[in-house]
Design an enzyme around this catalytic site. Structure first.
Site, PDB file in Angstrom:
ATOM      1  N   ARG A   1       0.877  -1.184   0.000  1.00  0.00           N
ATOM      2  CA  ARG A   1       0.000   0.000   0.000  1.00  0.00           C
ATOM      3  C   ARG A   1       0.902   1.217   0.000  1.00  0.00           C
ATOM      4  NH1 ARG A   1      -5.466   1.392   3.348  1.00  0.00           N
ATOM      5  NH2 ARG A   1      -6.166  -0.141   1.814  1.00  0.00           N
TER       6      ARG A   1
ATOM      7  N   ASP B   1     -17.245   6.784  -1.457  1.00  0.00           N
ATOM      8  CA  ASP B   1     -15.949   6.630  -0.784  1.00  0.00           C
ATOM      9  C   ASP B   1     -15.683   7.960  -0.071  1.00  0.00           C
ATOM     10  OD1 ASP B   1     -13.349   5.937  -0.039  1.00  0.00           O
ATOM     11  OD2 ASP B   1     -12.504   6.087  -2.062  1.00  0.00           O
TER      12      ASP B   1
ATOM     13  N   HIS C   1      -7.327   0.734  -6.524  1.00  0.00           N
ATOM     14  CA  HIS C   1      -7.540  -0.138  -5.358  1.00  0.00           C
ATOM     15  C   HIS C   1      -8.211  -1.418  -5.879  1.00  0.00           C
ATOM     16  CE1 HIS C   1      -7.827  -1.406  -1.339  1.00  0.00           C
ATOM     17  NE2 HIS C   1      -8.694  -0.559  -0.839  1.00  0.00           N
TER      18      HIS C   1
ATOM     19  N   CYS D   1     -16.737   1.492   0.585  1.00  0.00           N
ATOM     20  CA  CYS D   1     -15.525   0.687   0.795  1.00  0.00           C
ATOM     21  C   CYS D   1     -15.019   0.784   2.221  1.00  0.00           C
ATOM     22  CB  CYS D   1     -14.446   1.107  -0.197  1.00  0.00           C
ATOM     23  SG  CYS D   1     -13.980   2.826  -0.076  1.00  0.00           S
TER      24      CYS D   1
ATOM     25  N   GLN E   1     -10.176  -3.975  -3.601  1.00  0.00           N
ATOM     26  CA  GLN E   1     -11.456  -3.465  -3.110  1.00  0.00           C
ATOM     27  C   GLN E   1     -12.562  -3.704  -4.141  1.00  0.00           C
ATOM     28  OE1 GLN E   1     -12.289  -1.735  -0.050  1.00  0.00           O
ATOM     29  NE2 GLN E   1     -14.275  -2.315  -0.873  1.00  0.00           N
TER      30      GLN E   1
ATOM     31  N   ARG F   1     -13.705  -8.891   1.544  1.00  0.00           N
ATOM     32  CA  ARG F   1     -12.289  -8.592   1.285  1.00  0.00           C
ATOM     33  C   ARG F   1     -11.439  -9.820   1.601  1.00  0.00           C
ATOM     34  NH1 ARG F   1     -10.470  -3.395   1.299  1.00  0.00           N
ATOM     35  NH2 ARG F   1      -8.661  -4.435   0.413  1.00  0.00           N
TER      36      ARG F   1
HETATM   37  N1   CP Z   1     -11.452  -0.223   2.271  1.00  0.00           N
HETATM   38  C1   CP Z   1     -10.186  -0.311   2.688  1.00  0.00           C
HETATM   39  O1   CP Z   1      -9.250  -0.547   1.932  1.00  0.00           O
HETATM   40  O2   CP Z   1     -10.042  -0.129   4.026  1.00  0.00           O
HETATM   41  P1   CP Z   1      -8.678   0.042   4.799  1.00  0.00           P
HETATM   42  O3   CP Z   1      -8.093   1.373   4.426  1.00  0.00           O
HETATM   43  O4   CP Z   1      -9.071  -0.009   6.267  1.00  0.00           O
HETATM   44  O5   CP Z   1      -7.744  -1.079   4.438  1.00  0.00           O
HETATM   45  N1  NVA Z   2      -9.995   6.613  -1.485  1.00  0.00           N
HETATM   46  C1  NVA Z   2      -9.675   6.162  -0.153  1.00  0.00           C
HETATM   47  C2  NVA Z   2      -9.884   4.699  -0.015  1.00  0.00           C
HETATM   48  C3  NVA Z   2      -9.715   4.181   1.386  1.00  0.00           C
HETATM   49  C4  NVA Z   2      -9.865   2.695   1.474  1.00  0.00           C
HETATM   50  C5  NVA Z   2      -8.234   6.543   0.174  1.00  0.00           C
HETATM   51  O1  NVA Z   2      -7.375   6.416  -0.699  1.00  0.00           O
HETATM   52  O2  NVA Z   2      -7.984   6.967   1.302  1.00  0.00           O
END
Ligand code: CP
Ligand code: NVA
Length: 302
Positions: A101, A217, A128, A257, A131, A285
């Site tokens: 990430r 989101d 993502h 999400c 997701q 997930r």
């Molecule tokens: N939706 C999602 O990716 O959540 P987190 O940021 O908690 O991993």
């Molecule tokens: N768009 C959001 C998704 C979180 C899971 C972010 O990048 O923070």
């Protein structure tokens, strides 16, 4: 060896395979017929916060028979300036796969190139994919195929989650409507890459009209915190709430999400009325990550 770096570059047969295998892993949970990651150690390398992605990958790797180590980017020498390509070449000699990430998509791609181990996108600024795989899986579980359906994404339509939805629309043949102010819509270049199933509007009601799925989101994605005040003001009219839901089909699903900020991108009543779906989506997930891990690193899939 396979990587999941984006939904954009995931071939349709692999996408279908992952969704089918996720159903197997969900059904087989607690009595797995095999342990495809036995003898493997995977690294989770995260430069941003996470609850769902981190926990689902950690549990998923363990349940597939593997070992897992969580590495915060800030705690590695990476955080003190060691290049990604050197970090990747070290980890590539020691672990069997990496779940990453981070911010730039190019950093993820560089890691995969130099690490030479299965590498999975656990969220970048651009995409993502895990997701959206879980979201599509959840929709299919509840309503069947997304082909020919209408998905309305309301809010920051230029974010990673919206981008991955756009790539899914092109591959799976549903209509994606993105409702966002002009500065929060995807670039023409990204829309061209996504194919012809994505429509942008500044009118959330128009996007929601007759939709089968309403999705939102956060308005302030990780890394955008300095813009928070401006974003909350710009996106205030793009809340997923009862008046908007009234425009959708009567059996429309609502998904998020997560994490959710009540009173911002969704109101409390709408969130709680659809909590069953939203937390099924979160649980899925895990099942989807296991399918991705098995596909990327499991012996039978290599
Ligand atoms: N939706 C999602 O990716 O959540 P987190 O940021 O908690 O991993
Ligand atoms: N768009 C959001 C998704 C979180 C899971 C972010 O990048 O923070």
């Amino acid at each position: 060896m396979r990587h999941l770096l984006s939904l954009e570059h995931l071939p349709r047969p692999d996408l279908d395979h992952l969704l089918a295998r996720a159903a197997d892993f969900k059904r087989e949970r607690g009595h797995p017929p095999r342990l495809p990651l036995a003898g493997q150690t995977w690294a989770l390398l995260f430069a941003k916060s996470s609850t769902r992605t981190r926990v689902s990958f950690e549990v998923g790797i363990r349940e597939l028979g593997g070992q897992v180590m969580f590495l915060s980017a800030a705690d590695l020498q990476l955080g003190r300036g060691e290049p990604i390509k050197d970090t990747a070449r070290v980890l590539g000699r020691m672990v069997h796969g990496a779940v990453i990430r981070t911010f730039a998509q190019t950093d993820l791609e560089e890691f995969a190139h130099y690490g030479k181990i299965p590498t999975i996108n656990a969220l970048t600024d651009e995409e993502h994919p895990c997701q959206i795989l879980a979201d599509v899986f959840t929709y299919q579980e509840k309503r069947g195929s997304l082909a020919g359906r209408v998905v309305a994404f309301i809010g920051d339509a230029a974010c990673n989650v919206a981008n991955s939805w756009a790539f899914a629309a092109g591959k799976l043949g549903f209509e994606l409507r993105l409702a966002a102010p002009r500065g929060y819509q995807p670039t023409a270049e990204l829309l061209a890459r996504a194919g012809g199933h994505v429509h942008c509007t500044t009118d959330p009601g128009q996007a929601a009209q007759g939709a089968d799925l309403l999705y939102t989101d956060v308005w302030v994605s990780m890394g955008k915190e300095a813009e928070a005040t401006q974003r909350l003001a710009d996106l205030a009219a793009y809340q997923l709430n009862a008046p908007l839901l009234a425009r959708a089909r009567p059996d429309a699903l609502v998904m998020h999400c997560l994490p959710a900020y009540r009173g911002k991108e969704i109101d409390e009543a709408t969130f709680e009325a659809h909590a069953q779906t939203i937390f099924d989506q979160a649980e899925n997930r895990l099942h989807v990550q296991k399918a991705v891990l098995n596909w990327a690193g499991g012996p039978e899939e290599a």
